[in-house]
Design an enzyme around this catalytic site. Structure first.
Site, mmCIF file in Angstrom:
data_model
loop_
_atom_site.group_PDB
_atom_site.id
_atom_site.type_symbol
_atom_site.label_atom_id
_atom_site.label_comp_id
_atom_site.label_asym_id
_atom_site.label_seq_id
_atom_site.Cartn_x
_atom_site.Cartn_y
_atom_site.Cartn_z
ATOM 1 N N LYS A 1 0.704 -1.193 0.078
ATOM 2 C CA LYS A 1 0.123 -0.150 -0.006
ATOM 3 C C LYS A 1 0.905 1.435 0.028
ATOM 4 C CE LYS A 1 -4.637 1.040 0.141
ATOM 5 N NZ LYS A 1 -5.603 0.163 -0.233
ATOM 6 N N TYR B 1 -24.647 5.018 -1.627
ATOM 7 C CA TYR B 1 -25.008 4.960 -2.950
ATOM 8 C C TYR B 1 -23.917 5.809 -3.906
ATOM 9 C CZ TYR B 1 -28.587 3.216 -5.944
ATOM 10 O OH TYR B 1 -29.319 2.435 -6.876
ATOM 11 N N TYR C 1 -24.130 1.417 -5.264
ATOM 12 C CA TYR C 1 -24.866 1.410 -6.630
ATOM 13 C C TYR C 1 -24.660 0.201 -7.565
ATOM 14 C CZ TYR C 1 -26.212 1.806 -11.596
ATOM 15 O OH TYR C 1 -26.338 1.722 -12.939
HETATM 16 P P1 NAD Z 1 -18.315 6.790 -3.109
HETATM 17 O O1 NAD Z 1 -17.579 8.034 -2.587
HETATM 18 O O2 NAD Z 1 -18.471 6.351 -4.461
HETATM 19 O O3 NAD Z 1 -19.860 6.636 -2.403
HETATM 20 C C1 NAD Z 1 -19.880 6.848 -0.977
HETATM 21 C C2 NAD Z 1 -21.495 6.889 -0.858
HETATM 22 O O4 NAD Z 1 -21.668 6.649 0.907
HETATM 23 C C3 NAD Z 1 -22.027 8.082 -1.224
HETATM 24 O O5 NAD Z 1 -23.332 7.991 -1.815
HETATM 25 C C4 NAD Z 1 -22.252 9.084 -0.051
HETATM 26 O O6 NAD Z 1 -23.447 10.062 -0.140
HETATM 27 C C5 NAD Z 1 -22.593 8.121 0.992
HETATM 28 N N1 NAD Z 1 -22.214 8.525 2.323
HETATM 29 C C6 NAD Z 1 -21.290 9.165 3.015
HETATM 30 N N2 NAD Z 1 -21.571 9.134 4.388
HETATM 31 C C7 NAD Z 1 -22.688 8.277 4.371
HETATM 32 C C8 NAD Z 1 -23.305 8.289 5.633
HETATM 33 N N3 NAD Z 1 -22.925 8.521 6.780
HETATM 34 N N4 NAD Z 1 -24.409 7.537 5.645
HETATM 35 C C9 NAD Z 1 -24.923 6.967 4.363
HETATM 36 N N5 NAD Z 1 -24.452 7.224 3.216
HETATM 37 C C10 NAD Z 1 -23.212 7.818 3.143
HETATM 38 O O7 NAD Z 1 -17.558 5.698 -2.567
HETATM 39 P P2 NAD Z 1 -17.415 4.041 -2.872
HETATM 40 O O8 NAD Z 1 -16.409 3.871 -3.702
HETATM 41 O O9 NAD Z 1 -18.608 3.393 -3.303
HETATM 42 O O10 NAD Z 1 -16.908 3.410 -1.510
HETATM 43 C C11 NAD Z 1 -18.053 3.023 -0.426
HETATM 44 C C12 NAD Z 1 -17.197 2.189 0.389
HETATM 45 O O11 NAD Z 1 -16.887 1.165 -0.060
HETATM 46 C C13 NAD Z 1 -15.969 2.943 1.178
HETATM 47 O O12 NAD Z 1 -15.956 2.232 2.418
HETATM 48 C C14 NAD Z 1 -14.782 2.194 0.431
HETATM 49 O O13 NAD Z 1 -13.582 2.148 1.210
HETATM 50 C C15 NAD Z 1 -15.419 0.732 0.172
HETATM 51 N N6 NAD Z 1 -14.770 0.177 -0.985
HETATM 52 C C16 NAD Z 1 -14.967 0.716 -2.133
HETATM 53 C C17 NAD Z 1 -14.321 -0.101 -3.447
HETATM 54 C C18 NAD Z 1 -14.417 0.703 -4.713
HETATM 55 O O14 NAD Z 1 -14.114 -0.170 -5.616
HETATM 56 N N7 NAD Z 1 -15.350 1.387 -4.822
HETATM 57 C C19 NAD Z 1 -13.568 -1.237 -3.038
HETATM 58 C C20 NAD Z 1 -13.565 -1.436 -1.919
HETATM 59 C C21 NAD Z 1 -14.139 -0.746 -0.729
#
Ligand code: NAD
Length: 421
Positions: free
Chosen positions: A106, A219, A224
Site C-alpha cells: 500500500k 449509494y 450502486y
Molecule cells: P463513493 O464516494 O462512490 O460513495 C460513497 C457513498 O456513501 C455516497 O453515496 C455518499 O453519499 C454515501 N455516504 C457518505 N456518508 C454517509 C453516511 N454517513 N450514511 C450513508 N451514506 C453515506 O465511495 P465508494 O467507492 O462507493 O466506497 C464506499 C465504501 O466502499 C468505502 O468504505 C470504500 O472504502 C469501500 N470500497 C470501495 C471500493 C470501490 O471499488 N469503490 C472497493 C473496496 C471498498
C-alpha cells in the site's frame, strides 16, 4: 481516540494465529506483524506560484510469499506511515483470501489533492512514482488507485515508470484507463463481487434471491453496482441512504432510475428527494440498517454497526461493501444472532481481483471480453466465500475470523515451503 490501524491489524493476526495454533506460532506472529519494507520519500514539487513544497509519501510492502506486493496509493491529508503499514498488511490477507498470486502492499502521500491544480497533481504523481520506482515493477510491486487516486493518475504512474525503464511496462500499475489497456469490468467489479458474496450467503441462510429484500447504506460506486446486480437477480431494493438521508419503498426501488435521478445532468442530488420513494427520512443515514430485510449492504463508512445498534439489525445476510463497517463487539452480537456475514476483505475484493485480471491480460498482450472478466470474478468470490464457510465450520469461529484463518494459513504455508519459518 480511535485505535492505531496498525495495532488493529496486529490484533487480528494474533487472534487467527492463536486459533490456528501452529507449533511455531510466535515465529509466525513475529514474521507477519511487520512489513518487509516501508519506503518513505520526500517529494519537492514546484507549485504553480513558483514556490517549492515538499510532500511526504510512503510505500509499504508487507509480504510477498504468494506473489508481488499489490495495493493502492492513497492521497489524503491523514495518510501516515502506520496507516499505510496497516493497509498493506490487510492487502496481504485480502489477496490471499481472494486466491490471487499477490502479496500485500500500500502507498500514500500526505496531501489534500483537492487543493492542487491538475498540473501540480501530475507533477506530484510523477515525482512519487519516480521515487518508489526502485522498489516497484510488474514482478515486484503493482500499485493501483485508492482514496482520491484514479485512472488518470495511474496513467501518469505508468508513463513515468515506462520512461525510466525505456519500454511500455503495462503491468506496473492496474486500473489504468481502457485506452491504456485497463480491464473491462473494472468499474463495477467491487459491487459485482459484493452482490455475488451476498448471493452465496443467502444460500447458506436458506433463502432465495428472487423476491429477497435488500437495504443499503451509501449509494456511490460500490453501493450502486451491488444493488444493481442484486436487483437483476430478482431481489427487491427497499431502502437506500446517502449522506443526506434515506429513501424507502417497500414495493421496491429501481436502482438505475434512482442513480440516474441522483446524478441528473449538472446537479448531484440526494436519494432522500427521490420522487419514487414512499417514505423519505431527511438527515437519517442509518435507517437502512434497521429495516426488516433479508440482506443488508453497508456501503458507506467504517464503524457504522456497533454494540449500540447491532441488536436493531434484522437482516439475515450482511455483505460488506464498505471497509470496516462493523466493530468487533457488533460482530460478536451479529454472529450470536446467526447472521451470515461476508466480511469486507472477502466481499469487496472484486477491485483487486479485476486488477489481477488486468495484469494477466497486459502480460499476455490480450484483452478478455467483459463476460470472461465477470465469469472469472464470480468464480473467485464464490470460492473465497466457501473457503471461509468451511473454515468457520472447522474452527467454530465467527465469519471474519474464519476469513482471516483461511488468508493467514495460505500465507503461512507458502512461507513455510519457501523456508521463511
Ligand atoms: P463513493 O464516494 O462512490 O460513495 C460513497 C457513498 O456513501 C455516497 O453515496 C455518499 O453519499 C454515501 N455516504 C457518505 N456518508 C454517509 C453516511 N454517513 N450514511 C450513508 N451514506 C453515506 O465511495 P465508494 O467507492 O462507493 O466506497 C464506499 C465504501 O466502499 C468505502 O468504505 C470504500 O472504502 C469501500 N470500497 C470501495 C471500493 C470501490 O471499488 N469503490 C472497493 C473496496 C471498498
Amino acid at each position: 481516540m480511535s485505535l492505531d490501524p496498525y495495532e488493529m491489524a496486529k490484533t487480528q493476526i494474533r487472534k487467527a494465529v492463536d486459533i490456528l495454533n501452529y507449533p511455531d506460532k510466535e515465529n509466525v506472529y513475529a514474521r507477519l506483524s511487520v512489513p518487509d519494507r516501508v519506503l518513505e520519500v520526500y517529494l519537492p514539487i514546484k507549485m504553480d506560484d513558483g514556490t517549492i513544497k515538499v510532500f511526504v509519501g510512503y510505500r509499504s510492502q508487507h509480504n510477498n510469499a504468494l506473489g508481488p506486493y499489490k495495493g493502492g496509493v492513497r492521497y489524503h491529508p491523514n495518510v501516515t506511515k502506520h496507516e499505510v503499514m496497516a493497509l498493506s498488511t490487510w492487502m496481504t490477507f485480502k489477496c490471499s483470501l481472494a486466491g490471487i498470486p499477490y502479496g500485500g502492499g500500500k502507498g500514500g502521500i500526505t496531501v489534500n489533492p483537492k487543493a492542487l491544480s491538475k498540473g501540480e497533481l501530475e507533477r506530484l504523481s510523477r515525482a512519487y512514482f519516480r521515487a518508489i520506482a526502485p522498489i516497484v515493477s510488474p514482478d515486484k510491486d503493482i500499485p493501483a488507485p485508492d482514496v482520491y487516486t484514479d485512472p488518470q493518475i495511474m496513467a501518469w504512474f505508468f508513463d513515468e515508470y515506462s520512461k525510466i525503464v525505456g519500454y511500455n511496462a503495462w503491468g506496473v500499475v492496474t486500473a489504468k484507463p481502457l485506452e491504456l489497456f485497463g480491464s473491462l469490468g473494472r468499474i463495477y467489479s467491487t459491487g459485482y463481487g459484493v452482490a455475488v458474496a451476498a448471493r452465496e450467503a443467502a444460500k447458506v441462510a436458506g433463502f432465495d434471491l428472487k423476491g429477497a429484500t435488500v437495504a443499503i447504506q451509501g449509494y456511490g460506486n460500490a453501493g450502486y453496482y451491488t444493488v444493481k446486480f442484486l436487483h437483476e437477480w430478482g431481489a427487491k431494493i427497499i431502502a437506500v441512504s446517502d449522506s443526506k438521508g434515506t429513501a424507502i419503498n417497500r414495493n421496491g426501488l429501481d436502482p438505475d432510475d434512482l442513480r440516474n435521478w441522483k446524478h441528473n445532468k449538472s446537479k448531484l442530488r440526494s436519494v432522500v428527494d427521490y420522487p419514487g420513494a414512499e417514505e423519505r427520512l431527511e438527515g437519517d443515514t442509518m435507517a437502512p440498517l434497521y429495516q426488516e430485510v433479508d440482506i443488508l449492504i453497508p456501503a458507506a463508512l467504517e464503524g457504522q454497526i456497533t454494540k449500540d445498534n447491532a441488536d436493531k439489525i434484522h437482516a439475515k445476510v450482511i455483505s460488506e461493501a464498505a471497509n470496516g463497517p462493523t466493530t468487533p463487539e457488533a460482530d460478536e452480537i451479529l454472529n450470536e444472532k446467526g447472521v451470515v456475514i461476508c466480511p469486507d476483505f472477502q466481499a469487496n475484493a472484486g477491485g483487486v481481483i479485476v486488477s489481477y485480471f488486468e495484469w494477466v491480460q497486459n502480460r499476455q498482450g490480450i484483452a478478455w471480453t467483459e463476460d470472461e472478466v465477470k465469469r472469472r470474478l464470480e468464480e473467485k468470490i464464490v470460492s473465497s466465500f466457501h473457503a471461509m464457510r468451511e473454515a468457520k465450520e472447522k474452527y467454530k469461529v465467527d465469519w471474519r475470523t474464519a476469513a482471516y484463518i483461511v488468508a493467514i494459513d495460505r500465507v503461512v504455508r507458502a512461507m513455510r515451503l519457501r523456508g521463511w519459518l
